[in-house]
Scaffold this motif. Structure first.
Motif, short mmCIF file in Angstrom:
data_model
loop_
_atom_site.label_atom_id
_atom_site.label_comp_id
_atom_site.label_asym_id
_atom_site.label_seq_id
_atom_site.Cartn_x
_atom_site.Cartn_y
_atom_site.Cartn_z
N LEU A 382 0.83 -1.19 0.00
CA LEU A 382 0.00 0.00 0.00
C LEU A 382 0.87 1.25 0.00
O LEU A 382 2.08 1.18 0.26
N HIS A 537 1.00 -0.81 -9.66
CA HIS A 537 -0.32 -1.30 -9.30
C HIS A 537 -0.99 -1.96 -10.49
O HIS A 537 -2.20 -2.19 -10.48
N GLU A 574 -4.78 -10.21 -0.46
CA GLU A 574 -5.69 -9.10 -0.18
C GLU A 574 -5.45 -7.93 -1.14
O GLU A 574 -6.40 -7.35 -1.69
N ILE A 575 -4.17 -7.59 -1.37
CA ILE A 575 -3.83 -6.48 -2.27
C ILE A 575 -4.22 -6.82 -3.70
O ILE A 575 -4.83 -6.01 -4.42
N ASP A 577 -6.46 -9.03 -4.84
CA ASP A 577 -7.92 -9.06 -5.02
C ASP A 577 -8.51 -7.66 -5.06
O ASP A 577 -9.46 -7.40 -5.82
N SER A 578 -7.94 -6.77 -4.27
CA SER A 578 -8.42 -5.38 -4.28
C SER A 578 -8.15 -4.73 -5.62
O SER A 578 -8.98 -3.98 -6.15
N MET A 579 -6.96 -5.02 -6.21
CA MET A 579 -6.65 -4.50 -7.54
C MET A 579 -7.64 -5.02 -8.57
O MET A 579 -8.14 -4.26 -9.42
N LYS A 581 -10.68 -6.14 -8.11
CA LYS A 581 -12.01 -5.58 -7.91
C LYS A 581 -12.08 -4.14 -8.41
O LYS A 581 -13.10 -3.71 -8.97
N SER A 582 -10.99 -3.39 -8.17
CA SER A 582 -11.00 -2.00 -8.62
C SER A 582 -11.07 -1.89 -10.13
O SER A 582 -11.53 -0.89 -10.67
#
Length: 592
Positions: A382, A537, A574-575, A577-579, A581-582
């Protein structure tokens, strides 16, 4: 810093131009003698005219005297005009040459400092600019004051005082006694104003920094409609500066009035004393004007002293800051001497800790990492995890607090810094574009690059086609391009350098989707057979990496390949999956 210390520091800058100094001193001596002519002529004229009047001699004899003194005075003024021209020209030439040398010297000096110096809170760009500009201005004004103003004035004063003592001891004693009193009052004035001057210096630095901040942030200020808030913040600084300046003026005017009173008392005493001697028959009537003019030459530097002394004290204040920058030897960038024939690109980081200057919180803690040559290493985490800081340390922009960094088995400290950076390519999220053409900006990576090599680098950065459509082509000002095009220039700059090690810190963050894909293809080509560290990212760039280090709060919490880390279902999962989803990958996948 005292005046003696200050003159010792600037003497090395004056030494190369000592011939100018000698000429100025010679002219000053001649000028100081010429300055006394008026007093001698006036005394002679008054006494002769008085004798003619008393004896009722012929008018023609008076005209002859008038012609003689007119010729003397006009001749003296002609000579004096040449002397003054020489004094001012040689003094101003000295000032300009020293200003040039000071400006170049401090630029050469700060270019040797490591980034820690510039990231320190007290060395922000606006404050540094004020210190440098005001420092050079104050130092050169000091030289001008001394060699153009003070030296001639005090030379005139010294010669006039000698003549006064030679004419009458008591008159000379009065003239000499005024000077120490005046100097003492001026010293009290400077002492009273010292704190205010330092406050004004700090306020000016903060004001300059505030203006730069406003200019750099104008888009954000306008978007959030914060013009009133920023204006009020600058107004508070300006009001504080104005109040302090008015306070210094009040004190200065008060002391100036006292000094003027002292000077006029001296004139009154000279008149009374001279008249007394005339009445006793020990002097002629012309001696009254003779001594008044001589005392005027003695007190001339006194009348100028309040201005010059103020400027000299300002010079002391700003010179301190200037020489603090010049003498920040501990900030000089460290450099070893090791220059291997070839760099493979294997970095090893062992138990490394790092804290930024003026920051109590540790940025990196207990970092252990191996970056293999000819492989792609990704740093994931992050914002604020310490990824960019790590790259800054590998570039030797900063030095670790503890621990060790080695490159190809040799401590990074041993490497010649210029040689190391010459073998590293760096593309940042926001790269600096210099004032100049596209060609000049691309060649910044390799000044010796031919036009063919520049075009090749532009093609790899997918920029050449856009440049061809521009009227001026590669001569187009680079600052007129869009943010994405400027980022491509930075990438082309790296391609032209062609280094064995590449650091990529969000290299496609400013680009659109098509440009991102184009640059990715270009970067994929240059990544081969090189050591690559990438911060991104972008899922595609992370997945392509050979090794991924996951960072959190300044620590390495996981490492491995994408597949290894993903199945662990910890921080990386976690990172990632967040990417995903975004990017709405679940919806996008239905159209692919």
């Amino acid at each position: 810093m005292t005046l003696v210390q200050l003159f010792k520091k600037i003497s090395s800058y004056i030494k190369p131009y000592k011939w100018l100094l000698v000429l100025a001193l010679i002219l000053t001596f001649i000028g100081s003698l010429a300055a006394q002519v008026n007093a001698w002529v006036l005394r002679y004229t008054v006494d002769k005219v008085n004798d003619l009047t008393v004896s009722e001699r012929a008018f023609n004899e008076g005209l002859s005297i008038l012609g003689t003194i007119s010729a003397i005075l006009i001749g003296k003024e002609i000579i004096n005009s040449f002397i003054q021209f020489g004094q001012k020209y040689y003094g101003e030439r000295l000032r300009i040459l020293v200003a040039r040398d000071l400006a170049q010297d401090i630029i050469d000096r700060i270019l040797t400092y490591r980034l820690a110096f510039f990231s320190s809170g007290g060395n922000k760009s606006g404050k540094l600019q004020t210190r440098i500009d005001r420092g050079i201005e104050s130092l050169t004004r000091l030289i001008q004051n001394f060699f153009i103003d003070i030296l001639p004035l005090f030379a005139n004063s010294a010669v006039a005082l000698i003549v006064m003592f030679n004419a009458n001891f008591y008159v000379g004693l009065v003239g000499s006694s005024i000077i120490p009193i005046y100097f003492y009052v001026s010293w009290l004035q400077a002492k009273k104003l010292r704190g205010a001057r330092r406050k004004i210096k700090d306020l000016r630095e903060n004001k300059s920094q505030g203006i730069i901040t406003i200019l750099d942030s104008i888009t954000v200020i306008k978007f959030f409609i914060r013009e009133d808030m920023e204006g009020a913040r600058q107004l508070a600084l300006q009001n504080s500066l104005t109040e302090t300046q008015l306070k210094t003026r009040r004190i200065s005017f008060l002391f100036d009035g006292i000094k003027s009173f002292i000077e006029q008392i001296g004139v009154v005493i000279i008149i009374i004393l001279t008249v007394f001697f005339v009445l006793r028959g020990e002097m002629t009537i012309g001696a009254i004007m003779f001594h008044i003019l001589l005392f005027n030459n003695v007190s001339a530097p006194i009348r100028q002293l309040h201005r010059i002394y103020d400027e000299m004290n300002d010079a002391l204040i700003y010179s301190e800051s200037f020489f603090q920058i010049m003498e920040a030897g501990h900030q000089v960038e460290s450099s070893g001497s090791y220059k291997p024939n070839k760099i493979s690109g294997k970095f090893e980081i062992k138990d490394m800790n790092f804290t930024y200057p003026d920051n109590d919180l540790r940025t990196l803690e207990d970092i252990n990492m191996v970056i293999e040559p000819n492989k792609i290493t990704a740093l994931v985490g992050l914002s604020g995890a310490g990824k960019s800081t790590l790259i800054n340390l590998l570039d030797k922009f900063y030095l670790p607090d503890s621990g060790e960094i080695t490159l190809d088995g040799r401590s990074l400290d041993d490497y010649d810094t210029a040689y190391l950076r010459d073998n590293i390519g760096l593309v940042l999220q926001k790269n600096h574009i210099f004032n100049g053409t596209i060609l000049e900006n691309i060649r910044y990576g390799n000044p010796d690059a031919s036009m063919e090599e520049v075009i090749e680098a532009s093609v790899k950065a997918y920029l050449h086609g856009q440049i061809e459509k521009m009227p001026d082509g590669y001569d187009t000002p680079a600052t007129s391009l869009s943010g994405g095009q400027q980022q491509k220039i930075a990438i082309a700059r790296m391609f032209s350098k062609n280094p064995p090690i590449i650091f990529l810190d969000e290299p496609t963050a400013s680009l659109d989707a098509i440009s991102t894909q184009q640059i990715k293809e270009g970067l994929d080509a240059i990544k081969k057979d090189r050591t690559v560290i990438i911060i991104s990212h972008s899922i595609s760039q992370i997945v392509d990496s050979d090794v991924i280090y996951v960072m959190k709060d300044g620590r390495v919490v996981e490492s491995g390949t994408h597949d290894e880390l993903y199945v662990k279902e910890v921080t990386y999962r976690e990172i990632f999956d967040s990417m995903a989803k975004s990017m709405n990958l679940d919806k996008i996948s239905g159209y692919v």
